[in-house]
Motif scaffolding. Structure first.
Motif, PDB file in Angstrom:
ATOM      1  N   ASN A  28       0.830  -1.214   0.000  1.00  0.00           N
ATOM      2  CA  ASN A  28       0.000   0.000   0.000  1.00  0.00           C
ATOM      3  C   ASN A  28       0.858   1.256   0.000  1.00  0.00           C
ATOM      4  N   VAL A  29       1.937   1.227   0.769  1.00  0.00           N
ATOM      5  CA  VAL A  29       2.835   2.388   0.805  1.00  0.00           C
ATOM      6  C   VAL A  29       3.431   2.621  -0.580  1.00  0.00           C
TER       7      VAL A  29
ATOM      8  N   VAL B 170       2.090   1.920  -3.478  1.00  0.00           N
ATOM      9  CA  VAL B 170       1.064   2.513  -4.338  1.00  0.00           C
ATOM     10  C   VAL B 170       0.947   4.008  -4.046  1.00  0.00           C
ATOM     11  N   ILE B 171       1.024   4.359  -2.771  1.00  0.00           N
ATOM     12  CA  ILE B 171       0.925   5.770  -2.391  1.00  0.00           C
ATOM     13  C   ILE B 171       2.092   6.570  -2.948  1.00  0.00           C
TER      14      ILE B 171
END
Lengths: 147, 147
Positions: free
Chosen positions: B109-110, B112-113
């Motif tokens: 997720n990090v 993707v951010i």
């Protein structure tokens, strides 16, 4: 219960002040429906959701996204009582809408991504951390009245 | 087994071609440590992790981030064979490093951010969807040999 440190609160208020709630709301909800297609099941009455461009351009998606993000925005004014603030919405999502609370975490993550995309380098690690905490808190609060 | 369409593969490859693996790796690992502070427990030997700026500037974090993201590059080359591609790393993370596989999702997720902050508008919903699928596939592959 202090949810955010003063520094984190500052980061959140400062960034949120620059957010176009209508636009970001539509984008966040749209991206949820594109990236996690099973979430479309809650929005069957919304018309054309047949492709990413159909979803992102869909006026019902945009309108509902704005509604969702306005509620989120309200939460930001009550960070020390998220459970209280979202109690009624929590009951609604459980009793009437039957939404799996995992979806709140997904939407929270999508919102963080939209903020990252809009603000670029200004969405630095400290701001990112503060927002990740907020979306987790909101997701918990929305799940709180589930039974 | 995760299946990527030709379009998703080309979307992923096209963005990956523009990623500075060294810089993005350091940033991804750094943000993981800032946003999810419990992950710091795996990096006690890295020295100063006492603040967001210490973490982001820490040379060991940057070096290790580069290593992690270089290995992620293997995923991009092996999208149809993620489990075999990550089999050894999976065993390592389970047997030697004792990392809770939940952390693979957090790092994904990090990532993707970070892609969202770097690429802004170019990180469209389609691009986000393809990358979300990839990071999820990698997380699953890394957890696959756990016992």
């Amino acid at each position: 219960m202090t949810f955010l440190t003063p520094e984190e609160s500052g980061h959140v208020s400062s960034l949120w002040g620059k957010v176009d709630v209508e636009k970001v709301g539509g984008e966040a909800l749209g991206r949820l429906l594109v990236v996690y297609p099973w979430t479309q099941r809650f929005f069957e009455s919304f018309g054309d959701l047949s492709s990413p461009s159909a979803i992102m351009g869909n006026p019902k998606v945009k309108a509902h996204g704005k509604k969702v993000l306005s509620a989120f925005s309200e939460g930001l004014h009550h960070l020390d009582d998220l459970k209280g603030t979202f109690a009624q919405l929590s009951e609604l999502h459980c009793d009437k809408l039957h939404v799996d609370p995992q979806n709140f975490t997904l939407l929270g993550n999508v919102l963080v991504i939209v903020l990252a995309e809009h603000f670029g380098a200004a969405f630095n690690p400290s701001v990112h951390a503060a927002f990740q905490k907020v979306v987790a808190g909101v997701a918990n609060a929305l799940a709180h009245k589930y039974h | 087994m995760v299946h990527f369409t030709a379009e998703e593969k080309s979307t992923i490859l096209s963005l990956w071609g523009k990623v500075n693996v060294e810089e993005a790796g350091g940033e991804a690992l750094g943000r993981l440590l800032v946003v999810y502070p419990w992950t710091q427990r795996f990096f006690d030997s890295f020295g100063n992790l006492s603040s967001a700026s210490a973490i982001m500037g820490n040379p060991k974090v940057k070096a290790h981030g580069k290593k992690v993201l270089t290995s992620f590059g293997e995923a991009v080359k092996n999208m149809d064979n993620l489990k075999p591609a990550f089999a050894k790393l999976s065993e390592l993370h389970c047997d030697k490093l004792h990392v809770d596989p939940e952390n693979f999702k957090l790092l994904g997720n990090v990532m993707v951010i970070i892609l969202a902050t770097h690429f802004g508008k170019e990180f469209t919903p389609d691009v986000q969807a393809a990358w979300q699928k990839l990071v999820s596939g990698v997380a699953t592959a890394l957890a696959h040999k756990y016992h």
